[in-house]
Motif scaffolding. Structure first.
Motif, PDB file in Angstrom:
ATOM      1  N   ALA A 160       0.813  -1.216   0.000  1.00  0.00           N
ATOM      2  CA  ALA A 160       0.000   0.000   0.000  1.00  0.00           C
ATOM      3  C   ALA A 160       0.850   1.270   0.000  1.00  0.00           C
ATOM      4  O   ALA A 160       0.346   2.363  -0.269  1.00  0.00           O
ATOM      5  CB  ALA A 160      -0.934   0.005   1.203  1.00  0.00           C
ATOM      6  N   LEU A 161       2.138   1.142   0.321  1.00  0.00           N
ATOM      7  CA  LEU A 161       3.024   2.304   0.414  1.00  0.00           C
ATOM      8  C   LEU A 161       3.961   2.303  -0.787  1.00  0.00           C
ATOM      9  O   LEU A 161       4.663   1.324  -1.026  1.00  0.00           O
ATOM     10  CB  LEU A 161       3.819   2.256   1.721  1.00  0.00           C
ATOM     11  N   PHE A 162       3.990   3.394  -1.523  1.00  0.00           N
ATOM     12  CA  PHE A 162       4.733   3.414  -2.776  1.00  0.00           C
ATOM     13  C   PHE A 162       5.382   4.772  -2.999  1.00  0.00           C
ATOM     14  O   PHE A 162       5.129   5.734  -2.265  1.00  0.00           O
ATOM     15  CB  PHE A 162       3.818   3.031  -3.942  1.00  0.00           C
ATOM     16  N   GLN A 198      -4.804   2.035  -8.734  1.00  0.00           N
ATOM     17  CA  GLN A 198      -4.736   3.349  -8.082  1.00  0.00           C
ATOM     18  C   GLN A 198      -3.324   3.913  -8.143  1.00  0.00           C
ATOM     19  O   GLN A 198      -3.125   5.104  -8.411  1.00  0.00           O
ATOM     20  CB  GLN A 198      -5.189   3.250  -6.623  1.00  0.00           C
ATOM     21  N   GLN A 199      -2.334   3.070  -7.910  1.00  0.00           N
ATOM     22  CA  GLN A 199      -0.946   3.527  -7.968  1.00  0.00           C
ATOM     23  C   GLN A 199      -0.572   3.963  -9.382  1.00  0.00           C
ATOM     24  O   GLN A 199       0.106   4.977  -9.568  1.00  0.00           O
ATOM     25  CB  GLN A 199      -0.022   2.416  -7.462  1.00  0.00           C
ATOM     26  N   LYS A 200      -1.026   3.216 -10.376  1.00  0.00           N
ATOM     27  CA  LYS A 200      -0.762   3.602 -11.764  1.00  0.00           C
ATOM     28  C   LYS A 200      -1.352   4.976 -12.064  1.00  0.00           C
ATOM     29  O   LYS A 200      -0.726   5.809 -12.722  1.00  0.00           O
ATOM     30  CB  LYS A 200      -1.339   2.560 -12.723  1.00  0.00           C
ATOM     31  N   THR A 201      -2.568   5.216 -11.568  1.00  0.00           N
ATOM     32  CA  THR A 201      -3.229   6.507 -11.804  1.00  0.00           C
ATOM     33  C   THR A 201      -2.428   7.645 -11.175  1.00  0.00           C
ATOM     34  O   THR A 201      -2.244   8.708 -11.793  1.00  0.00           O
ATOM     35  CB  THR A 201      -4.655   6.489 -11.231  1.00  0.00           C
ATOM     36  N   ILE A 202      -1.942   7.422  -9.957  1.00  0.00           N
ATOM     37  CA  ILE A 202      -1.159   8.453  -9.279  1.00  0.00           C
ATOM     38  C   ILE A 202       0.166   8.686  -9.992  1.00  0.00           C
ATOM     39  O   ILE A 202       0.587   9.838 -10.190  1.00  0.00           O
ATOM     40  CB  ILE A 202      -0.935   8.065  -7.801  1.00  0.00           C
ATOM     41  N   TYR A 203       0.823   7.616 -10.409  1.00  0.00           N
ATOM     42  CA  TYR A 203       2.083   7.778 -11.136  1.00  0.00           C
ATOM     43  C   TYR A 203       1.879   8.529 -12.460  1.00  0.00           C
ATOM     44  O   TYR A 203       2.748   9.280 -12.897  1.00  0.00           O
ATOM     45  CB  TYR A 203       2.721   6.421 -11.404  1.00  0.00           C
ATOM     46  N   GLN A 204       0.733   8.343 -13.084  1.00  0.00           N
ATOM     47  CA  GLN A 204       0.457   9.022 -14.349  1.00  0.00           C
ATOM     48  C   GLN A 204       0.079  10.488 -14.152  1.00  0.00           C
ATOM     49  O   GLN A 204       0.436  11.340 -14.971  1.00  0.00           O
ATOM     50  CB  GLN A 204      -0.669   8.308 -15.096  1.00  0.00           C
TER      51      GLN A 204
END
Length: 236
Positions: free
Chosen positions: A111-113, A163-169
């Protein structure tokens, strides 16, 4: 008992104390403040990484970080500090090798990235991926396309969630570091400070030509107030 063993024992006791309170889902947290000549940042530390949280707060309480430098900065990547040798280090001194005499076991959580503003522990190339007891970095990173993320996912030690992909994008970060370095906090106010520091001209080993000293403090505050003031949403 040796000094090193005393430090490790204190860390374990502190982490046990932190874990016990995390399990009770307390209504308060420690708001961390990092002051620099380029501006002020506010952060929260994660309960999912109790060893790192307890150690960092212990060092902050002892004012260990005050007057240390952000000694390594790389634009579109990160800014790093916490080397005890950086305090009042003359210009041109090569920094980055200083430590505190112990390491922290890795605490990885899916969950932490490494999104922009993530607080993560630096480390050397040890097989256990144990963290430095004092050096840390703040992620700047950049935004990634979906195609780029597919490639970065092969470099990371674990897959990314949607969700992480969306934030990275849309926000950015350093996705290839996920699962290899412990993320234990997040900047919730002052992301532009990271941008300003990362953009500074640098010399050898990416040390800024202009010294950027830090002062770090923490203050207990209700989670409700942190949410109201900084917009940070707690999951518990």
């Amino acid at each position: 008992m040796s000094f090193k063993k005393n430090l490790l024992l204190s860390l374990l006791l502190a982490s046990t104390f932190t874990c016990s309170f995390a399990q009770k889902k307390t209504k308060k947290d420690q708001l961390v403040t990092i002051e620099t000549s380029e501006g002020v940042m506010h952060l929260v530390l994660f309960d999912q990484t109790p060893l790192h949280k307890a150690n960092f707060l212990k060092l902050v309480d002892k004012k260990f970080y005050d007057d240390l430098l952000f000694h390594r900065v790389i634009d579109d990547f990160m800014i790093q500090g916490g080397d005890p040798d950086s305090k009042q280090a003359p210009a041109g001194t090569l920094l980055g090798k200083g430590d505190i005499g112990y390491t922290i076991p890795a605490e990885f959580s899916a969950a932490l990235f490494h999104q922009k503003g993530a607080l993560a522990a630096a480390r050397n190339d040890n097989p256990e991926k144990a963290s430095s007891g004092c050096q840390f970095y703040l992620v700047q990173g950049r935004k990634w396309t979906a195609t780029e993320l597919e490639f970065q996912q092969t470099r990371a030690a674990r897959p990314f969630t949607e969700q992480q992909k969306t934030i990275y994008q849309n926000i950015g970060g350093t996705p290839h570091l996920d699962g290899s370095y412990t993320v234990f906090g997040q900047v919730i106010d002052g992301l532009a400070v990271i941008d300003r520091i990362a953009a500074l001209p640098t010399g050898q080993r990416d040390r800024p030509e202009k010294n950027i000293a830090m002062k770090i403090s923490s203050k207990k505050m209700s989670k409700r107030k942190i949410h109201r003031k900084y917009g940070y949403n707690y999951s518990n």
